[in-house]
Design an enzyme around this catalytic site. Sequence first.
Site, PDB file in Angstrom:
ATOM      1  N   ASN A   1       0.837  -1.186   0.000  1.00 31.51           N
ATOM      2  CA  ASN A   1       0.000   0.000   0.000  1.00 31.51           C
ATOM      3  C   ASN A   1       0.878   1.244   0.000  1.00 31.51           C
ATOM      4  O   ASN A   1       1.976   1.261   0.554  1.00 31.51           O
ATOM      5  CB  ASN A   1      -1.030  -0.010   1.148  1.00 31.51           C
ATOM      6  CG  ASN A   1      -0.459  -0.166   2.527  1.00 31.51           C
ATOM      7  OD1 ASN A   1       0.548  -0.839   2.740  1.00 31.51           O
ATOM      8  ND2 ASN A   1      -1.120   0.422   3.502  1.00 31.51           N
TER       9      ASN A   1
ATOM     10  N   GLU B   1       0.424   5.469   0.431  1.00 35.03           N
ATOM     11  CA  GLU B   1      -0.420   6.606   0.789  1.00 35.03           C
ATOM     12  C   GLU B   1       0.172   7.898   0.230  1.00 35.03           C
ATOM     13  O   GLU B   1       1.316   7.920  -0.232  1.00 35.03           O
ATOM     14  CB  GLU B   1      -0.525   6.719   2.315  1.00 35.03           C
ATOM     15  CG  GLU B   1      -1.160   5.516   2.958  1.00 35.03           C
ATOM     16  CD  GLU B   1      -1.152   5.569   4.481  1.00 35.03           C
ATOM     17  OE1 GLU B   1      -1.868   4.750   5.077  1.00 35.03           O
ATOM     18  OE2 GLU B   1      -0.439   6.411   5.078  1.00 35.03           O
TER      19      GLU B   1
ATOM     20  N   CYS C   1      -4.006   0.513  -2.601  1.00 33.15           N
ATOM     21  CA  CYS C   1      -3.947  -0.693  -1.772  1.00 33.15           C
ATOM     22  C   CYS C   1      -2.885  -1.653  -2.309  1.00 33.15           C
ATOM     23  O   CYS C   1      -2.571  -1.643  -3.500  1.00 33.15           O
ATOM     24  CB  CYS C   1      -5.294  -1.391  -1.755  1.00 33.15           C
ATOM     25  SG  CYS C   1      -6.614  -0.449  -0.969  1.00 33.15           S
TER      26      CYS C   1
ATOM     27  N   GLU D   1      -3.145  -4.867  -2.771  1.00 34.83           N
ATOM     28  CA  GLU D   1      -3.719  -5.784  -3.758  1.00 34.83           C
ATOM     29  C   GLU D   1      -3.781  -5.128  -5.142  1.00 34.83           C
ATOM     30  O   GLU D   1      -3.465  -5.760  -6.151  1.00 34.83           O
ATOM     31  CB  GLU D   1      -5.132  -6.212  -3.344  1.00 34.83           C
ATOM     32  CG  GLU D   1      -5.192  -6.918  -2.011  1.00 34.83           C
ATOM     33  CD  GLU D   1      -5.447  -5.988  -0.826  1.00 34.83           C
ATOM     34  OE1 GLU D   1      -6.096  -6.419   0.131  1.00 34.83           O
ATOM     35  OE2 GLU D   1      -4.993  -4.805  -0.854  1.00 34.83           O
TER      36      GLU D   1
ATOM     37  N   CYS E   1     -10.205  -4.775   1.101  1.00 33.45           N
ATOM     38  CA  CYS E   1     -11.336  -3.853   1.168  1.00 33.45           C
ATOM     39  C   CYS E   1     -12.324  -4.189   0.052  1.00 33.45           C
ATOM     40  O   CYS E   1     -12.035  -5.009  -0.823  1.00 33.45           O
ATOM     41  CB  CYS E   1     -10.854  -2.409   1.049  1.00 33.45           C
ATOM     42  SG  CYS E   1     -10.245  -1.956  -0.598  1.00 33.45           S
TER      43      CYS E   1
ATOM     44  N   CYS F   1     -10.919  -3.705  -3.490  1.00 39.45           N
ATOM     45  CA  CYS F   1      -9.925  -4.723  -3.850  1.00 39.45           C
ATOM     46  C   CYS F   1     -10.566  -6.086  -4.061  1.00 39.45           C
ATOM     47  O   CYS F   1     -10.109  -6.860  -4.899  1.00 39.45           O
ATOM     48  CB  CYS F   1      -8.822  -4.792  -2.803  1.00 39.45           C
ATOM     49  SG  CYS F   1      -7.679  -3.392  -2.942  1.00 39.45           S
TER      50      CYS F   1
END
Length: 139
Positions: free
Chosen positions: A46, A48, A57, A59, A90, A93
Amino acid sequence: MSNIEQSTELFELAQSAMNKAYVPYSRFHVGAAILTANGKLYSGCNVENAAFPEGTCAEAGAIASMVLGGDTLIKDIYVIGKGEELVTPCGGCRQKIREFSSADTMIHICGEDGVRKSLTMNELLPFSFGPENLDLQAG
């Protein structure tokens, strides 16, 4: 390579990706590793940015790497995060994984101690919407 060796390699690849995550805002590290139907491995972490919660993310990063590598079918995906709770993909994903999955695709949810739970795509996202739902011949 045996299934155990392959599982260990995928877990370690996901763990390495998790450790490289760029998460200065949430400090919540996640890694993912994919084994494709062609036997290739891909990973992602991930990432940010200051416009938090915008980011990518793990994934999604692994899937983007897989597509760039010319593969489009996930056999297994390992997702790892720290903490006591399961770090499952999530909603977004789950749909991204679904796009590149078959009924046999396995999603392995990991903690630092190893695989905590393994699910099929249908268990992770039952009654999902996928490419076969679209009538690409119409129009």
